[in-house]
Design a protein around this motif. Structure first.
Motif, short mmCIF file in Angstrom:
data_model
loop_
_atom_site.label_atom_id
_atom_site.label_comp_id
_atom_site.label_asym_id
_atom_site.label_seq_id
_atom_site.Cartn_x
_atom_site.Cartn_y
_atom_site.Cartn_z
N MET A 1 4.18 17.25 -2.64
CA MET A 1 4.90 15.98 -2.57
C MET A 1 6.01 15.96 -3.62
SD MET A 1 3.33 12.12 -2.94
CE MET A 1 4.39 10.69 -2.83
N LYS A 2 7.23 15.64 -3.18
CA LYS A 2 8.34 15.63 -4.13
C LYS A 2 8.17 14.48 -5.12
CE LYS A 2 11.34 12.89 -1.08
NZ LYS A 2 12.57 12.87 -0.30
N GLU A 3 8.80 14.63 -6.28
CA GLU A 3 8.66 13.63 -7.34
C GLU A 3 9.32 12.32 -6.92
OE1 GLU A 3 7.12 13.13 -11.41
OE2 GLU A 3 6.72 14.34 -9.66
N GLN A 4 8.51 11.31 -6.72
CA GLN A 4 8.98 10.00 -6.33
C GLN A 4 8.29 8.96 -7.20
OE1 GLN A 4 9.51 9.50 -1.85
NE2 GLN A 4 7.93 11.05 -1.91
N THR A 5 8.79 7.74 -7.16
CA THR A 5 8.12 6.65 -7.86
C THR A 5 7.32 5.84 -6.85
OG1 THR A 5 9.84 6.50 -9.56
CG2 THR A 5 8.44 4.56 -9.23
N ILE A 6 6.04 5.64 -7.17
CA ILE A 6 5.16 4.86 -6.31
C ILE A 6 4.86 3.55 -7.02
CG2 ILE A 6 2.94 4.76 -5.11
CD1 ILE A 6 2.92 7.80 -5.07
N GLY A 7 5.11 2.45 -6.34
CA GLY A 7 4.88 1.15 -6.93
C GLY A 7 3.75 0.40 -6.24
N PHE A 8 2.99 -0.34 -7.02
CA PHE A 8 1.88 -1.14 -6.49
C PHE A 8 2.12 -2.60 -6.84
CE2 PHE A 8 0.25 3.09 -6.84
CZ PHE A 8 -0.68 3.23 -5.83
N ILE A 9 2.18 -3.43 -5.81
CA ILE A 9 2.22 -4.86 -6.04
C ILE A 9 0.81 -5.37 -5.81
CG2 ILE A 9 3.14 -7.07 -5.26
CD1 ILE A 9 5.75 -5.68 -4.63
N GLY A 10 0.15 -5.73 -6.90
CA GLY A 10 -1.28 -6.01 -6.87
C GLY A 10 -2.02 -4.87 -7.54
N CYS A 11 -3.04 -5.23 -8.28
CA CYS A 11 -3.73 -4.20 -9.07
C CYS A 11 -5.25 -4.42 -9.04
CB CYS A 11 -3.20 -4.22 -10.50
SG CYS A 11 -3.40 -2.67 -11.36
N GLY A 12 -5.77 -4.66 -7.85
CA GLY A 12 -7.21 -4.84 -7.69
C GLY A 12 -7.94 -3.52 -7.54
N ASN A 13 -9.16 -3.58 -7.04
CA ASN A 13 -9.99 -2.38 -6.95
C ASN A 13 -9.39 -1.29 -6.07
OD1 ASN A 13 -12.00 -3.30 -8.67
ND2 ASN A 13 -13.18 -4.25 -7.03
N MET A 14 -8.84 -1.67 -4.91
CA MET A 14 -8.28 -0.65 -4.03
C MET A 14 -7.05 0.00 -4.64
SD MET A 14 -8.91 1.09 -1.40
CE MET A 14 -10.20 0.11 -0.60
N ALA A 15 -6.20 -0.80 -5.26
CA ALA A 15 -5.02 -0.23 -5.93
C ALA A 15 -5.46 0.74 -7.03
CB ALA A 15 -4.16 -1.34 -6.51
N LYS A 16 -6.47 0.35 -7.79
CA LYS A 16 -6.97 1.23 -8.86
C LYS A 16 -7.52 2.52 -8.28
CE LYS A 16 -8.18 -2.43 -12.15
NZ LYS A 16 -9.29 -3.15 -12.81
N ALA A 17 -8.20 2.44 -7.15
CA ALA A 17 -8.75 3.65 -6.52
C ALA A 17 -7.63 4.59 -6.10
CB ALA A 17 -9.60 3.27 -5.31
N ILE A 18 -6.57 4.03 -5.52
CA ILE A 18 -5.44 4.85 -5.08
C ILE A 18 -4.73 5.46 -6.29
CG2 ILE A 18 -3.26 4.88 -3.82
CD1 ILE A 18 -4.32 2.47 -2.21
N ILE A 19 -4.48 4.64 -7.30
CA ILE A 19 -3.83 5.14 -8.52
C ILE A 19 -4.66 6.23 -9.17
CG2 ILE A 19 -3.13 4.52 -10.88
CD1 ILE A 19 -2.47 1.68 -9.71
N GLY A 20 -5.97 6.01 -9.25
CA GLY A 20 -6.86 7.01 -9.83
C GLY A 20 -6.81 8.33 -9.09
#
Length: 273
Positions: A1-20
């Protein structure tokens, strides 16, 4: 995957799982991830865990991110999208993880054609065993679809499917962990009835379910064939299987999934109103 910026609007459990998953798999560097949330406490927690950038300003995420994950509850979608829609352009990718919000509805909220992917992850994502459906709209090219799949495979498995199958995905994947928890609890109750300590009963039942699922995934054999391998003639397992059949086990599961699917359809229809 090329270097991109990924943004999350909302930071609940599912967002944390994806970020992790993204950070642990080193898909991109943590400084290329930005998350917004109204709660500074929630942001501090995720920043401490994964060393990402955080903000209380949703607009900052919209301005900086190449891929924007809308990780808020479905009823908040319209409010959040109204806040950022004038900042989002045709080159960015919008990732929808909400039940009951279609690609068409997301486009309508933005008021313009954008690259949109509808996804349906499930809660085992929290332990890196998630299953996610990926439904891209017609503006997405294959390289972009592959990037989105890579994000969701960083914490489990993912499959690209047509959006019209979403009402099958939700009962078989999105909601199904709840059925499995009920099954584990019921098996543990039966073991406790036979004298097993409850903590051990949950461990035996949970590992059996985990191992059985792994057998299906890794052997490629039909579940019925694997079942037959356990059912010795005149043995204990065939007695149990026969009782489950007599009690309508399959019928109950199928009916439950059908009602789940119908509820999903009604939720989508309600969002059209």
């Amino acid at each position: 995957m090329k270097e991109q910026t990924i943004g999350f609007i909302g930071c609940g459990n599912m967002a944390k799982a994806i970020i992790g998953g993204i950070v642990k798999s080193q898909l991109i560097s943590s400084d290329r991830i930005i998350a917004s949330n109204r709660s500074e406490e929630a942001l501090e927690s995720v920043k401490k865990l994964y060393d990402i950038r955080t903000t209380t300003d949703n607009k900052m995420v919209a301005k900086e991110a190449d891929l924007i994950v809308l990780a808020v509850k479905p009823y908040v979608y319209k409010t959040v999208i109204n806040e950022i829609k004038d900042l989002v352009n045709k080159h960015q990718i919008i990732i929808n993880i909400a039940a009951g919000v279609s690609i068409k509805q997301t486009e309508a909220m933005f008021g313009k054609k954008l690259k949109i992917v509808r996804t349906m992850p499930n809660t085992p994502a929290l332990v890196s065993e998630g299953m996610t459906s990926i439904s891209p709209n017609e503006l997405m090219i294959q390289e972009e679809i592959d990037d989105v799949v890579a994000i969701f495979e960083s914490f489990g498995k993912a499959e690209v499917i047509s959006e019209d199958l979403i009402h099958a995905v939700i009962p078989v994947s999105g909601s199904s962990p709840a059925y499995v928890y009920q099954f584990i609890e019921a098996m543990a109750d039966a073991a406790v009835l036979q004298g097993m300590p409850r903590k051990k009963a949950y461990k035996f039942a949970s590992q059996a379910v985990l191992g059985a699922a792994k057998m299906v995934l890794e052997t490629g054999l039909h579940p019925g064939e694997l079942k037959d391998q356990v059912c010795s003639p005149g043995g204990t397992t065939i007695e149990a299987v026969t009782t489950l059949e007599e009690e309508g086990f399959r019928k109950a599961v199928i009916r439950a999934m059908n009602t789940c699917s119908e509820k999903s359809r009604r939720m989508t229809e309600d969002n059209d109103e």
